[in-house]
Design an enzyme around this catalytic site. Structure first.
Site, mmCIF file in Angstrom:
data_model
loop_
_atom_site.group_PDB
_atom_site.id
_atom_site.type_symbol
_atom_site.label_atom_id
_atom_site.label_comp_id
_atom_site.label_asym_id
_atom_site.label_seq_id
_atom_site.Cartn_x
_atom_site.Cartn_y
_atom_site.Cartn_z
ATOM 1 C CB CYS A 401 -36.972 -77.715 87.311
ATOM 2 S SG CYS A 401 -35.932 -76.306 86.872
ATOM 3 C CE LYS A 404 -37.599 -74.048 84.350
ATOM 4 N NZ LYS A 404 -36.464 -73.158 84.194
ATOM 5 C CG ASP A 431 -22.270 -72.190 78.009
ATOM 6 O OD1 ASP A 431 -21.981 -72.876 78.996
ATOM 7 O OD2 ASP A 431 -21.464 -71.879 77.116
ATOM 8 C CG ASP A 432 -25.466 -72.871 83.250
ATOM 9 O OD1 ASP A 432 -26.423 -73.553 83.624
ATOM 10 O OD2 ASP A 432 -24.314 -73.307 83.134
ATOM 11 C CG ASP A 448 -34.867 -70.558 85.080
ATOM 12 O OD1 ASP A 448 -35.992 -71.003 84.809
ATOM 13 O OD2 ASP A 448 -33.835 -71.251 85.101
ATOM 14 C CG ASP A 471 -29.360 -70.128 84.798
ATOM 15 O OD1 ASP A 471 -29.105 -71.331 85.012
ATOM 16 O OD2 ASP A 471 -30.469 -69.721 84.407
ATOM 17 C CG HIS A 522 -44.659 -57.430 82.835
ATOM 18 N ND1 HIS A 522 -45.294 -56.284 82.396
ATOM 19 C CD2 HIS A 522 -45.446 -58.458 82.464
ATOM 20 C CE1 HIS A 522 -46.414 -56.612 81.768
ATOM 21 N NE2 HIS A 522 -46.523 -57.936 81.805
ATOM 22 C CG ASP A 606 -27.827 -73.894 87.339
ATOM 23 O OD1 ASP A 606 -27.523 -74.035 86.142
ATOM 24 O OD2 ASP A 606 -28.819 -73.236 87.703
#
Length: 721
Positions: A401, A404, A431-432, A448, A471, A522, A606
């Protein structure tokens, strides 16, 4: 033309962090072989240096001084570190087995796992005694026993040099503390029978001066938690029993398919086993051309030869070198205090000077693994576009993270998007996950992905799975289906298949454990490993959002924070290996049960990239509340505060900090803005339920803590230092 990253085409796997492998890794870090993916597998983040064990037992060296930090060493060498113990080799599939994870493939393999002095044939030894090797568990057990109260009673089984050194060191440590003791040194034949007469006499005199009782020509019948019973029926009181009688190989080598000698891997002059792609070094190897004693001096001398021969085999056209062991070697034997005896060719010298000489040799060896050369980084091109240096920043970009986009930038862009038009979709800002309605069915959807922060694909997949599932768990939903999204580095077809197999097996296991099924995905090829999941979940009750928090709610956090600063320090080679491994272990801890326990929460999220402060601020903004944090109550990962005090920060920290500039400017407060990867759940729980919920979380194995509460006021956070 821009040169793309070179593909990796060969797997070199090292089993064990013994002295030979440690030196090979150091040399590799200075001169790596392009195209090779290097992996080290070891049960634990450190490897103790045997030469300093007696000094540690006696109290001359700290526990940390005894250990080679394999996490730092692997980082310097560019190796992926797998924290686990190998228990088998498959010569047909060219894989090794590590319990609880997918098999690891290799093209070239080297084994340096040392030996054990366990005595499984002695009744009670496995249950009540601690073998002197492996050294790590022994050193920990001794530290614990040394710090207990009352008279000490000790039995050391094995009267060779190692046993005598251990007995003398224990006696010195106990005498220095003024603690009464009785130490017995036992051997089935003559004590110190392998040494020259003059040297043996000096050590025997030292044993006598330390009141160590000798028992020669005797055998052990049984070991209990309070005594050792001899074959003649004599019982020797012993609250601490250790075995240093010779050595034996690890049992799993018996099924390796390699040619063995008394259980040890037989190697030729090139340190090559019966399989041309498998090498062995150190105490686990039997040097068939000229068998040598099990001593660290030979392992150290083998390192340059092993390093050359591994590279030559990987290149495929190189000529292998031969290892020629020295005919005799210097023996430096500690005698408890800062005294030592040196012997070579049967001639002894003893005294404080010999101790200083031994200490100098040991410290010089360990400095190789505490001070690494700084490798020159390529300079930025010139001329170049403006602001390139500013865009790169003062440090490399973090993984997880920490890589990000910042909260402020992301929210500013999302605000410019038009509102949703579909009536069956609810997606509140911040919101998650989005809520999808299909008749009476309520489904949440989230996605994510993470830039790799560890080179172990099994650990990275587990972390990413927990991170993405967070999430869904944060909204009180049950995971349902998952799509996998992968960016793999450039690899040969064989290495691609190996990496993809490791990731997908672990992904399947992680999602299945959470109750979800992988339904597709993918993959593509890029510069570095990135793993992502898109996950759906089902809601049996109304989803828990950010907007339900109420004044008076107790804020409960299920995991400590600090992963961002620890992983940033790890990238800089400045984090302790055991702190890094504990941090990774916390990241892979599932929050599934915590989510169920927190089903009564008014609001929940989270804690991930925006840090604890950023995610709490999202609850405050959505709920229209203020938050009061007890800064001292917030749990921190081991090592995080120290690293924060030393100035380590994730690359996302500056943007996170801007969300609440009024909070204290201290090292502890800085961790509020530390981006977390696969962090814990942060829940606003009704005050009358908080105590019961907290007890249930702790009983379920979560290090959960109440860290503050929501109050009436403007959406902001207060956290007095």
């Amino acid at each position: 033309m821009h040169q793309p990253p070179l593909p990796l085409t060969r797997d070199l796997l090292l089993i064990g962090g013994g002295h030979t492998h440690a030196l090979v890794l150091r040399k590799w870090g200075m001169t790596p072989l392009p195209g090779v993916r290097l992996t080290l597998v070891n049960p634990g983040p450190t490897a103790p240096y045997s030469g300093m064990l007696p000094g540690h037992i006696a109290g001359h060296y700290s526990r940390d001084a005894l250990d080679i930090d394999l996490v730092k060493l692997a980082r310097f060498a560019g190796a992926r570190l797998v924290n686990g113990a190998v228990d088998g080799i498959d010569l047909t599939t060219r894989t090794v087995n590590v319990p609880d994870r997918p098999a690891i493939g290799f093209d070239v393999l080297s084994v340096d796992i040392g030996i054990t002095s366990a005595m499984p044939t002695v009744p009670g030894f496995s249950e009540h005694a601690v073998p002197a090797k492996p050294l790590g568990p022994f050193a920990s057990a001794w530290d614990h026993y040394l710090n207990t109260d009352g008279p000490a009673s000790i039995a050391v089984i094995g009267g060779g040099v190692a046993g005598a050194e251990i007995a003398m060191a224990m006696a010195f440590a106990l005498r220095s503390r003024g603690r009464p003791y009785a130490i017995h040194l036992l051997d089935r034949s003559k004590i110190l029978g392998g040494l020259g007469g003059a040297t043996a006499r000096k050590i025997l005199a030292s044993l006598d001066s330390l009141d160590i009782q000798l028992h020669e020509n005797t055998r052990i019948a049984a070991v209990t938690n309070t005594s050792v019973t001899l074959d003649n029926g004599t019982q020797i009181p012993a609250g601490f029993v250790t075995g240093a009688a010779g050595a034996r190989p690890y049992d799993w080598l018996q099924t390796s398919g390699l040619t063995l000698h008394d259980g040890y891997i037989t190697v030729d002059t090139r340190l090559c086993s019966s399989d041309a792609a498998i090498f062995a070094a150190g105490d686990c190897a039997h040097f068939a051309a000229d068998p040598r004693p099990k001593a660290g001096v030979f392992a150290v001398r083998q390192a340059p030869v092993l390093y050359h021969n591994l590279r030559a085999t990987l290149i495929g056209t190189g000529r292998l070198r031969s290892y020629r062991p020295q005919r005799d070697y210097l023996k430096l034997i500690s005698m408890g205090g800062k005294m030592a005896v040196a012997e070579r060719f049967g001639l002894p010298l003893s005294g404080p000077l010999m101790w200083r000489w031994k200490d100098h040799i040991d410290q010089k060896f360990m400095r190789k693994f505490t001070i690494y050369p700084v490798m020159r980084q390529p300079a930025l091109p010139w001329p170049r576009a403006a602001e390139m240096q500013e865009a790169l920043g003062p440090k490399p970009m973090c993984g997880g993270c920490g890589a990000k986009v910042g909260r402020g930038t992301l929210n500013a862009v999302l605000r410019d998007l038009p509102p949703h038009q579909r009536s069956d979709i609810t997606a509140l800002p911040g919101d998650d996950a989005a809520l999808l309605r299909m008749g009476q069915t309520r489904q949440v959807l989230s996605t994510d992905h993470l830039r790799s922060l560890t080179d172990d694909p099994d650990t990275m997949t587990r972390i990413t799975a927990n991170h993405a599932l967070g999430d869904v768990w944060a909204m009180g939903a049950q995971p349902q289906a998952a799509l996998v999204s992968l960016v793999l580095p450039r690899l040969s077809e064989t290495l691609t298949r190996r990496l993809l197999s490791e990731i997908m097996q672990t992904a399947h296991q992680s999602m299945s454990a959470a109750g979800a099924e992988i339904v597709g995905g993918h993959s593509s090829v890029g510069d570095e490993l990135t793993i992502g999941f898109t996950i759906t979940g089902l809601c049996e009750a109304d989803p828990i959002t950010l907007a339900g928090g109420q004044p008076g709610d107790v804020l409960i956090l299920t995991k400590p924070i600090g992963s961002g600063v620890i992983m940033a320090a790890d990238m800089a080679g400045d984090a302790a290996g055991h702190d890094v491994i504990q941090c990774l272990d916390l990241m892979v801890q599932s929050q599934a049960q915590a989510s169920r326990i927190l089903s009564c929460a008014h609001a929940m999220t989270d804690v991930t990239g925006f840090g604890l402060a950023g995610h709490l601020l999202s609850i405050c903004e959505a709920s229209g509340t203020e938050a009061e944090l007890r800064l001292a109550s917030i749990p921190l990962m081991a090592g995080a505060l120290d690293l924060s005090e030393r100035g380590h920060r994730s690359s996302l920290y500056p943007q996170n900090r801007s969300a609440a500039p009024h909070l204290p400017d201290t090292a502890r407060a800085a961790l509020l803005f530390d981006p977390q990867t696969a962090g814990g759940l942060l829940a606003a729980v009704p005050q009358d339920s908080a105590s019961e919920v907290l007890s249930a979380l702790i009983a379920a194995g979560y290090p959960a803590v109440a860290i503050g509460c929501l109050t009436t006021g403007m959406p902001q956070i207060n956290a007095p230092d």
